[in-house]
Motif scaffolding. Structure first.
Motif, short mmCIF file in Angstrom:
data_model
loop_
_atom_site.label_atom_id
_atom_site.label_comp_id
_atom_site.label_asym_id
_atom_site.label_seq_id
_atom_site.Cartn_x
_atom_site.Cartn_y
_atom_site.Cartn_z
N LYS A 201 -3.62 -9.17 -1.14
CA LYS A 201 -4.81 -9.27 -1.98
C LYS A 201 -5.79 -8.15 -1.64
N ASP A 202 -6.42 -7.60 -2.66
CA ASP A 202 -7.46 -6.58 -2.52
C ASP A 202 -6.95 -5.24 -1.96
N VAL A 203 -5.64 -5.04 -1.93
CA VAL A 203 -5.07 -3.78 -1.46
C VAL A 203 -4.65 -2.94 -2.66
N HIS A 204 -5.11 -1.70 -2.71
CA HIS A 204 -4.81 -0.82 -3.84
C HIS A 204 -4.05 0.43 -3.43
N ALA A 205 -3.75 0.56 -2.15
CA ALA A 205 -2.96 1.71 -1.68
C ALA A 205 -2.24 1.33 -0.41
N LEU A 206 -1.01 1.82 -0.27
CA LEU A 206 -0.21 1.65 0.94
C LEU A 206 0.22 3.03 1.43
N VAL A 207 0.56 3.11 2.70
CA VAL A 207 1.13 4.34 3.26
C VAL A 207 2.60 4.08 3.54
N VAL A 208 3.46 4.90 2.96
CA VAL A 208 4.91 4.82 3.17
C VAL A 208 5.29 5.89 4.17
N ALA A 209 5.90 5.48 5.28
CA ALA A 209 6.24 6.43 6.35
C ALA A 209 7.74 6.34 6.65
N LEU A 210 8.32 7.49 6.99
CA LEU A 210 9.75 7.55 7.32
C LEU A 210 9.95 8.53 8.47
N ARG A 211 10.80 8.14 9.43
CA ARG A 211 11.16 9.00 10.55
C ARG A 211 12.62 8.77 10.91
N GLU B 83 9.31 14.28 13.81
CA GLU B 83 8.44 14.29 12.63
C GLU B 83 8.45 12.94 11.93
N GLN B 84 7.32 12.57 11.38
CA GLN B 84 7.21 11.39 10.53
C GLN B 84 6.52 11.79 9.23
N ASP B 85 7.20 11.57 8.12
CA ASP B 85 6.62 11.87 6.81
C ASP B 85 5.87 10.65 6.30
N ARG B 86 4.64 10.87 5.78
CA ARG B 86 3.79 9.77 5.33
C ARG B 86 3.23 10.10 3.94
N TYR B 87 3.20 9.08 3.08
CA TYR B 87 2.75 9.24 1.70
C TYR B 87 1.82 8.08 1.35
N ARG B 88 0.78 8.38 0.55
CA ARG B 88 -0.14 7.34 0.09
C ARG B 88 0.29 6.91 -1.31
N LEU B 89 0.67 5.64 -1.44
CA LEU B 89 1.21 5.09 -2.68
C LEU B 89 0.18 4.20 -3.35
N ALA B 90 -0.10 4.46 -4.64
CA ALA B 90 -1.01 3.60 -5.41
C ALA B 90 -0.29 2.29 -5.76
N VAL B 91 -0.93 1.16 -5.50
CA VAL B 91 -0.34 -0.15 -5.76
C VAL B 91 -1.38 -1.07 -6.39
N ALA B 92 -0.92 -2.24 -6.83
CA ALA B 92 -1.81 -3.27 -7.38
C ALA B 92 -1.68 -4.51 -6.52
N PRO B 93 -2.78 -5.24 -6.27
CA PRO B 93 -2.72 -6.46 -5.46
C PRO B 93 -1.71 -7.45 -6.05
N GLY B 94 -0.88 -8.04 -5.19
CA GLY B 94 0.10 -9.01 -5.62
C GLY B 94 1.38 -8.41 -6.17
N GLU B 95 1.47 -7.10 -6.29
CA GLU B 95 2.66 -6.44 -6.83
C GLU B 95 3.83 -6.62 -5.86
N LYS B 96 5.01 -6.94 -6.40
CA LYS B 96 6.21 -7.11 -5.58
C LYS B 96 7.06 -5.84 -5.74
#
Length: 243
Positions: free
Chosen positions: A193-203, A132-145
């Motif tokens: 730049k111009d990215v507002h969402a990432l997918v965080v996955a764990l297995r 199994e791999q768990d995946r989540y959609r994370l809201a982010v802001a461009p340039g955020e560290k």
């Protein structure tokens, strides 16, 4: 035990050595233990229910508690509540992290990505099934560290996690397996730049899974304090010629 009667218990060192120091404590009885409480962390001030994977408790055992952080610390660690309807506890209670920010619990399995609000936030979940791999959609802001920190092995979970940061099309942007002195993965990542969402996955590295393969993924802006410092006295008075 197979029948009523008198039984003998033998205990010895594997190499039959003498005291070095040789101390032990043996408990005998209808004792219960729990190595893990799930979720691993909760938000302060909110009532949370816990279950106890990796324990001798029945799978239906539950307990709930609410904690508040009153001294300004970013988080505290508390012993998990103990279910009222089970036998005496053997050993220590598992611990629970209490934080100031949202502690999201993995939703029931579905084909859609679970939506996670912007950092600081943490995700509590488990790899329930093999491969199994768990995946989540994370809201982010461009340039955020952002700093991603997985807690699993250090909490007593058998999970050997592999963390992957992906774009919404599934392409991997960054990944980590082990860190120095721990198999728990983690990494720092700057949002493009111009990215507002990432997918965080764990297995799990070996493709395993089960009810005790629990984890917590902490996500926080880099530079956010992870500790606090306080003094009981802000000054000391030393007499002349004193010490």
């Amino acid at each position: 035990l197979p029948a009523d009667g008198r039984y003998s218990i033998a205990l010895h060192d594997a190499l039959f050595r003498g005291s070095s120091p040789g101390f032990f404590r043996l408990k005998v009885g209808d004792l219960q233990y729990a190595n893990l409480a799930y979720p691993l962390a909760v938000e302060q001030g909110k009532e949370s229910a816990f279950e106890f994977p990796g324990s001798s408790l029945p799978s239906s055992a539950r307990a709930s508690a609410t904690w508040s952080i009153t001294d300004g610390r970013p988080r505290i660690v508390q012993p998990a509540p103990w279910p009222a309807d089970v036998g005496p506890l053997s050993g220590s209670r598992p611990t629970v992290i209490v934080s100031h920010h949202a502690e999201v619990v993995e939703a029931d399995s579905s084909d859609e990505l679970q939506q996670i609000a912007a950092a600081p936030v943490a995700i509590n979940g488990r790899i329930s099934n093999p491969a199994e791999q768990d995946r989540y959609r994370l809201a982010v802001a461009p340039g955020e560290k952002l700093r991603f920190d997985v807690l699993a092995y250090r909490a007593g979970s058998p999970l050997d996690g592999v963390l992957s940061i992906q774009d919404e099309q599934g392409a991997e942007l960054a990944a980590n397996d082990d860190r120095p002195e721990t198999p728990d993965p983690g990494l720092d990542y700057t949002v493009p730049k111009d990215v507002h969402a990432l997918v965080v996955a764990l297995r799990d590295l070996q493709g395993r899974g089960g009810p005790d393969f629990v984890y917590r993924i902490g996500i926080a802006p880099i530079g956010r304090p992870g500790f606090s410092l306080s003094l009981e006295d802000d000054r000391l008075l030393v007499p002349k010629d004193g010490a």
